[in-house]
Design a protein around this motif. Structure first.
Motif, PDB file in Angstrom:
ATOM      1  N   LEU A  49     -43.571  -1.033 -17.892  1.00  0.00           N
ATOM      2  CA  LEU A  49     -42.965  -0.184 -16.879  1.00  0.00           C
ATOM      3  C   LEU A  49     -43.928   0.143 -15.739  1.00  0.00           C
ATOM      4  O   LEU A  49     -43.532   0.193 -14.577  1.00  0.00           O
ATOM      5  N   ALA A  50     -45.188   0.335 -16.061  1.00  0.00           N
ATOM      6  CA  ALA A  50     -46.172   0.637 -15.018  1.00  0.00           C
ATOM      7  C   ALA A  50     -46.366  -0.558 -14.086  1.00  0.00           C
ATOM      8  O   ALA A  50     -46.429  -0.407 -12.861  1.00  0.00           O
ATOM      9  N   ASP A  51     -46.462  -1.742 -14.658  1.00  0.00           N
ATOM     10  CA  ASP A  51     -46.639  -2.957 -13.861  1.00  0.00           C
ATOM     11  C   ASP A  51     -45.414  -3.198 -12.986  1.00  0.00           C
ATOM     12  O   ASP A  51     -45.542  -3.530 -11.795  1.00  0.00           O
ATOM     13  N   MET A  52     -44.228  -3.004 -13.550  1.00  0.00           N
ATOM     14  CA  MET A  52     -43.006  -3.188 -12.779  1.00  0.00           C
ATOM     15  C   MET A  52     -42.934  -2.181 -11.638  1.00  0.00           C
ATOM     16  O   MET A  52     -42.576  -2.523 -10.501  1.00  0.00           O
ATOM     17  N   GLY A  53     -43.293  -0.957 -11.924  1.00  0.00           N
ATOM     18  CA  GLY A  53     -43.268   0.074 -10.901  1.00  0.00           C
ATOM     19  C   GLY A  53     -44.237  -0.197  -9.775  1.00  0.00           C
ATOM     20  O   GLY A  53     -43.907  -0.013  -8.597  1.00  0.00           O
ATOM     21  N   GLN A  54     -45.435  -0.647 -10.117  1.00  0.00           N
ATOM     22  CA  GLN A  54     -46.429  -0.935  -9.085  1.00  0.00           C
ATOM     23  C   GLN A  54     -45.981  -2.077  -8.192  1.00  0.00           C
ATOM     24  O   GLN A  54     -46.155  -2.046  -6.969  1.00  0.00           O
ATOM     25  N   LEU A  55     -45.384  -3.101  -8.793  1.00  0.00           N
ATOM     26  CA  LEU A  55     -44.871  -4.232  -8.023  1.00  0.00           C
ATOM     27  C   LEU A  55     -43.796  -3.775  -7.040  1.00  0.00           C
ATOM     28  O   LEU A  55     -43.843  -4.108  -5.847  1.00  0.00           O
ATOM     29  N   LEU A  56     -42.833  -3.007  -7.529  1.00  0.00           N
ATOM     30  CA  LEU A  56     -41.729  -2.557  -6.684  1.00  0.00           C
ATOM     31  C   LEU A  56     -42.212  -1.625  -5.585  1.00  0.00           C
ATOM     32  O   LEU A  56     -41.736  -1.696  -4.443  1.00  0.00           O
ATOM     33  N   ARG A  57     -43.149  -0.764  -5.908  1.00  0.00           N
ATOM     34  CA  ARG A  57     -43.685   0.154  -4.896  1.00  0.00           C
ATOM     35  C   ARG A  57     -44.383  -0.624  -3.781  1.00  0.00           C
ATOM     36  O   ARG A  57     -44.147  -0.373  -2.592  1.00  0.00           O
ATOM     37  N   SER A  58     -45.215  -1.587  -4.159  1.00  0.00           N
ATOM     38  CA  SER A  58     -45.941  -2.377  -3.158  1.00  0.00           C
ATOM     39  C   SER A  58     -44.983  -3.176  -2.282  1.00  0.00           C
ATOM     40  O   SER A  58     -45.141  -3.243  -1.055  1.00  0.00           O
ATOM     41  N   ASN A  59     -43.979  -3.785  -2.907  1.00  0.00           N
ATOM     42  CA  ASN A  59     -43.013  -4.571  -2.145  1.00  0.00           C
ATOM     43  C   ASN A  59     -42.237  -3.692  -1.161  1.00  0.00           C
ATOM     44  O   ASN A  59     -41.986  -4.090  -0.017  1.00  0.00           O
ATOM     45  N   THR A  60     -41.846  -2.514  -1.625  1.00  0.00           N
ATOM     46  CA  THR A  60     -41.058  -1.625  -0.773  1.00  0.00           C
ATOM     47  C   THR A  60     -41.875  -1.173   0.439  1.00  0.00           C
ATOM     48  O   THR A  60     -41.366  -1.127   1.567  1.00  0.00           O
ATOM     49  N   GLU A  61     -43.126  -0.843   0.212  1.00  0.00           N
ATOM     50  CA  GLU A  61     -43.976  -0.431   1.327  1.00  0.00           C
ATOM     51  C   GLU A  61     -44.254  -1.594   2.277  1.00  0.00           C
ATOM     52  O   GLU A  61     -44.442  -1.387   3.482  1.00  0.00           O
ATOM     53  N   ALA A  62     -44.261  -2.821   1.762  1.00  0.00           N
ATOM     54  CA  ALA A  62     -44.434  -3.989   2.627  1.00  0.00           C
ATOM     55  C   ALA A  62     -43.264  -4.146   3.592  1.00  0.00           C
ATOM     56  O   ALA A  62     -43.429  -4.612   4.723  1.00  0.00           O
TER      57      ALA A  62
END
Length: 301
Positions: free
Chosen positions: A281-294
């Motif tokens: 869940l942490a890895d998935m969250g970090q990926l989604l957060r980074s993509n969204t900010e991109a």
């Protein structure tokens, strides 16, 4: 986006109101809801969801902010109000494809298309620094018949033009119109960031998105039992192009399908994405957060 007939969400952590789902567990890495409609009121009470309450409920379970999405002039004006009212909100403004044909078929007393009048205001609203996307726009062949296609395509092309002019992301509503959406994007030349909101395609469309660098935003529909096409798409999608959304108050994820959706429900979809991709869940969250900010930039900026 569907018709406005859902009641608002309950605040997280309180006693659930009748008919409302309990809040999920908090995400270990905060993420963003990249498509929601805070302005949709409770049809039974005739009032709007309190923006602060909705955001507080989301933040309590690890949803740090959201993109409030306009789909007509009223909701787009509200979007500007929302981004000014709370720093946890960024915005998108547009005329929904289902509204475009009616506007295209009407004129002012001076003979100017009401759609062009509306689009001019959308362009002006998009100048606000916290409006980071044009959307939701696109094509919808489910609710609008053949007679509305020309108006929808004209509107879609104009929204693409505004997105490129303003250097903003483009949030696409695509329902039963995959081939034509892709064709229009290729004909017009897409803006630098394209997001397929509430991604509804299969592996073939996901591969097209991969090839073009177009983002795929998954909603609660991913958790539905009959959503094999979405699970196929997620499996082949480039992880760097994945986003997550609620489209609240619609498309509530399993196990609360049929109840009102809200940004605080986002963790259910994040968890499902992680399980399907074999990511914690942490890895998935970090990926989604980074993509969204991109796509949208910083919420702090």
């Amino acid at each position: 986006m569907q018709p406005r007939k859902q009641p608002p969400e309950q605040p997280a952590g309180g006693k659930p109101r009748p008919g409302f789902a309990p809040a999920p567990l908090r995400l270990p890495v905060p993420v963003y809801d990249n498509h929601t409609h805070f302005d949709f009121g409770d049809s039974s009470l005739g009032r709007r969801v309190g923006l602060k309450d909705a955001l507080d409920a989301a933040e309590a379970v690890g949803v740090a902010g959201a993109v409030q999405v306009g789909c007509d002039l009223a909701s787009s004006r509200y979007t500007v109000e929302a981004v000014e009212a709370d720093p946890r909100v960024l915005g998108a403004v547009a005329i929904h494809p289902n509204d475009a044909p009616e506007l295209a078929g009407a004129t002012t007393a001076d003979g100017v298309s009401l759609l062009d009048v509306a689009l001019a205001e959308i362009d002006a609203l998009a100048a606000h620094p916290r409006i980071r996307a044009i959307g939701e726009t696109g094509l919808d062949y489910f609710r609008t018949g053949q007679e509305g296609v020309a108006g929808q395509k004209y509107s879609f092309r104009r929204h693409i033009e505004i997105a490129k002019k303003r250097s903003l992301a483009l949030q696409i509503h695509d329902r039963d119109a995959h081939d034509d959406v892709v064709s229009v994007l290729r004909e017009e030349g897409p803006p630098s960031c394209v997001v397929f909101h509430c991604f509804s395609g299969d592996g073939d469309l996901a591969r097209i998105c991969n090839e073009n660098g177009w983002y795929m935003s998954f909603s609660g529909t991913l958790t539905f039992k009959n959503a094999n096409n979405l699970r196929e798409a997620l499996a082949v999608a480039d992880p760097a192009l994945l986003l997550v959304e609620t489209d609240a108050p619609f498309l509530t994820p399993h196990p609360h399908r049929g109840r009102p959706n809200a940004s605080y429900m986002l963790p259910y979809t994040v968890q499902s994405m992680g399980q399907l991709l074999g990511r914690d869940l942490a890895d998935m969250g970090q990926l989604l957060r980074s993509n969204t900010e991109a796509v949208y930039g910083s919420w702090a900026g």
